[in-house]
Design a protein around this motif. Structure first.
Motif, short mmCIF file in Angstrom:
data_model
loop_
_atom_site.label_atom_id
_atom_site.label_comp_id
_atom_site.label_asym_id
_atom_site.label_seq_id
_atom_site.Cartn_x
_atom_site.Cartn_y
_atom_site.Cartn_z
N LYS A 141 -7.61 -1.71 -6.19
CA LYS A 141 -7.54 -0.99 -4.90
C LYS A 141 -8.18 -1.83 -3.81
CE LYS A 141 -11.73 1.53 -6.16
NZ LYS A 141 -12.30 2.85 -6.49
N ILE A 142 -7.77 -1.58 -2.60
CA ILE A 142 -8.38 -2.16 -1.40
C ILE A 142 -8.67 -1.03 -0.43
CG2 ILE A 142 -7.98 -3.58 0.65
CD1 ILE A 142 -6.51 -5.56 -1.06
N HIS A 143 -9.92 -0.97 0.03
CA HIS A 143 -10.32 -0.01 1.07
C HIS A 143 -10.57 -0.77 2.36
CE1 HIS A 143 -10.81 3.20 -1.79
NE2 HIS A 143 -11.78 2.60 -2.42
N MET A 144 -10.10 -0.21 3.48
CA MET A 144 -10.44 -0.75 4.79
C MET A 144 -10.78 0.40 5.73
SD MET A 144 -7.94 -4.00 5.43
CE MET A 144 -7.90 -5.34 4.22
N ASN A 145 -11.89 0.25 6.43
CA ASN A 145 -12.37 1.28 7.33
C ASN A 145 -12.10 0.88 8.78
OD1 ASN A 145 -13.47 2.83 5.20
ND2 ASN A 145 -15.31 1.57 5.21
N PHE A 146 -11.47 1.77 9.53
CA PHE A 146 -11.11 1.50 10.93
C PHE A 146 -11.78 2.51 11.85
CE2 PHE A 146 -7.68 -0.29 8.45
CZ PHE A 146 -7.38 -1.47 9.11
N ASP A 147 -12.26 2.00 12.98
CA ASP A 147 -12.76 2.87 14.04
C ASP A 147 -11.58 3.21 14.93
OD1 ASP A 147 -14.12 4.19 15.99
OD2 ASP A 147 -15.21 2.45 16.76
N THR A 148 -11.12 4.43 14.87
CA THR A 148 -9.91 4.83 15.59
C THR A 148 -10.02 6.31 15.95
OG1 THR A 148 -7.49 4.84 15.45
CG2 THR A 148 -8.70 5.26 13.41
N LYS A 174 2.93 -2.80 2.96
CA LYS A 174 2.65 -1.47 2.41
C LYS A 174 1.92 -0.68 3.48
CE LYS A 174 2.33 -3.24 -2.34
NZ LYS A 174 2.87 -4.57 -1.98
N TRP A 175 2.53 0.43 3.92
CA TRP A 175 2.04 1.18 5.07
C TRP A 175 1.13 2.33 4.65
CZ3 TRP A 175 3.01 -0.36 10.03
CH2 TRP A 175 4.00 -1.32 10.19
N ARG A 176 0.10 2.57 5.48
CA ARG A 176 -0.79 3.70 5.28
C ARG A 176 -1.09 4.32 6.65
NH1 ARG A 176 0.71 2.68 1.03
NH2 ARG A 176 -0.41 2.39 -0.93
N PRO A 177 -1.40 5.64 6.66
CA PRO A 177 -1.74 6.28 7.94
C PRO A 177 -3.09 5.82 8.45
CG PRO A 177 -2.01 7.81 6.10
CD PRO A 177 -1.36 6.59 5.54
N LEU A 178 -3.16 5.64 9.76
CA LEU A 178 -4.42 5.32 10.42
C LEU A 178 -4.93 6.62 11.04
CD1 LEU A 178 -5.99 2.71 10.75
CD2 LEU A 178 -4.84 2.33 12.92
N GLY A 179 -6.14 6.64 11.53
CA GLY A 179 -6.73 7.89 11.98
C GLY A 179 -5.97 8.56 13.11
N ALA A 180 -5.60 9.82 12.90
CA ALA A 180 -5.02 10.62 13.98
C ALA A 180 -6.12 11.01 14.96
CB ALA A 180 -4.35 11.86 13.40
N ILE A 181 -5.76 11.69 16.03
CA ILE A 181 -6.73 12.06 17.03
C ILE A 181 -7.86 12.86 16.38
CG2 ILE A 181 -5.48 14.18 17.65
CD1 ILE A 181 -7.32 11.88 20.12
N GLY A 182 -9.09 12.45 16.63
CA GLY A 182 -10.26 13.12 16.06
C GLY A 182 -10.76 12.52 14.77
N GLU A 183 -9.98 11.67 14.11
CA GLU A 183 -10.43 10.98 12.89
C GLU A 183 -11.04 9.65 13.31
OE1 GLU A 183 -8.02 11.51 9.09
OE2 GLU A 183 -6.47 11.67 10.62
N TRP A 190 -5.23 1.24 -0.53
CA TRP A 190 -4.03 0.81 -1.27
C TRP A 190 -4.42 0.64 -2.73
CZ3 TRP A 190 -5.49 -0.83 3.50
CH2 TRP A 190 -4.56 -0.73 4.54
N HIS A 191 -3.60 1.18 -3.64
CA HIS A 191 -3.88 1.12 -5.08
C HIS A 191 -2.84 0.27 -5.79
CE1 HIS A 191 -7.03 4.25 -5.13
NE2 HIS A 191 -6.30 4.87 -4.21
N GLY A 192 -3.21 -0.17 -7.02
CA GLY A 192 -2.25 -0.83 -7.91
C GLY A 192 -1.63 -2.07 -7.32
N LEU A 193 -2.45 -3.05 -6.96
CA LEU A 193 -1.95 -4.25 -6.28
C LEU A 193 -1.79 -5.45 -7.21
CD1 LEU A 193 -4.09 -3.82 -3.06
CD2 LEU A 193 -1.67 -3.32 -3.33
N GLY A 194 -1.82 -5.19 -8.52
CA GLY A 194 -1.54 -6.25 -9.49
C GLY A 194 -2.76 -7.09 -9.81
N ILE A 214 -13.83 -2.07 10.68
CA ILE A 214 -15.27 -2.03 10.44
C ILE A 214 -15.65 -2.84 9.20
CG2 ILE A 214 -17.26 -0.52 10.07
CD1 ILE A 214 -15.89 -0.26 12.80
N GLY A 215 -14.82 -2.82 8.18
CA GLY A 215 -15.10 -3.55 6.96
C GLY A 215 -14.10 -3.21 5.89
N GLY A 216 -14.12 -3.97 4.81
CA GLY A 216 -13.19 -3.73 3.71
C GLY A 216 -13.78 -4.13 2.38
N THR A 217 -13.31 -3.51 1.32
CA THR A 217 -13.75 -3.84 -0.04
C THR A 217 -12.55 -3.81 -0.97
OG1 THR A 217 -14.23 -1.52 -0.55
CG2 THR A 217 -16.06 -2.85 0.28
N TYR A 218 -12.66 -4.50 -2.10
CA TYR A 218 -11.62 -4.43 -3.12
C TYR A 218 -12.29 -4.20 -4.46
CZ TYR A 218 -12.64 -9.01 -5.15
OH TYR A 218 -13.23 -10.05 -5.78
N GLY A 219 -11.52 -3.69 -5.42
CA GLY A 219 -12.09 -3.46 -6.74
C GLY A 219 -11.01 -3.31 -7.79
#
Length: 219
Positions: A141-148, A174-183, A190-194, A214-219
């Motif tokens: 998985k990969i996590h990424m945190n956005f200020d939005t 590979k698309w993911r939702p970014l923060g809507a208004i108020g998030e 993202w999961h299962g990246l081989g 803001i930052g990102g991690t993988y595991g």
């Protein structure tokens, strides 16, 4: 290409290396920047300040503009449009305490917003390479945190991720939702990246919303 800021002046040498004065000239460009500049022609350079960071920009006659973040020493490329067309800014100046840019569109523009005189700004970030001693490792998985979450588009904005395992070819986005208004702090996952011996990640956003990573991690 001489331009001054931060109590120094900067210039591009005829050896394709960018220098900063300080007694003896100090090299501030990387090997990759010098290699990209080689074979291209510098048109001009200028400095500007954005959100507390000072920048030195080298505008080329074609292609992207190389920009040094003087505050942290990192280099970035500025462009306009989704296809990385040349950045429309050509110079900057201060007037009445505000910063303005002259542009190739013939207009004078201020900072702010998320488009270049109506054209798309594609914000793209590429990670450092990740490896583990040459051995294969799983990318679960990969996590990424956005200020939005500050702008209401009437829909949820999107962020795309792609990976490269050879530094040249990329996977499909590979698309993911970014923060809507108020998030205001949105985690995109993202999961299962081989698996791989070596990998880099690239994320990009074109929606007209705040896109600070803001930052990102993988595991």
């Amino acid at each position: 290409t001489i331009a001054a800021d931060d109590n120094s002046f900067f210039w591009l040498g005829d050896d394709n290396i960018v220098y900063r004065n300080g007694g003896a000239p100090q090299v501030v460009s990387s090997f990759e920047v010098a290699e990209d500049i080689k074979g291209r022609v510098a048109d001009r350079a200028f400095t500007f300040t954005d959100r507390g960071h000072k920048f030195y920009a080298i505008k080329m006659e074609s292609g992207t503009t190389w920009v040094l973040d003087i505050t942290n020493g990192l280099w970035v490329e500025f462009s306009t449009g989704e296809l990385h067309n040349p950045w429309i800014a050509t110079s900057s100046f201060l007037f009445g305490g505000s910063l303005y840019f002259t542009t190739t569109t013939g207009k004078v523009c201020t900072q702010g917003g998320y488009n270049d005189d109506g054209d798309v700004i594609r914000a793209e970030m590429v990670s450092q390479p990740v490896e583990q001693g040459g051995e294969y490792f799983a990318i679960n998985k990969i996590h990424m945190n956005f200020d939005t979450g500050n702008e209401d588009l009437g829909r949820t904005p999107q962020v795309a991720l792609a990976l490269t395992r050879d530094g040249r070819t990329w996977t499909s986005d590979k698309w993911r939702p970014l923060g809507a208004i108020g998030e205001y702090l949105k985690r995109a996952t993202w999961h299962g990246l081989g698996s791989s011996r070596w990998v880099q990640a690239r994320v990009w956003i074109t929606d007209e919303v705040k896109r600070d990573l803001i930052g990102g991690t993988y595991g």
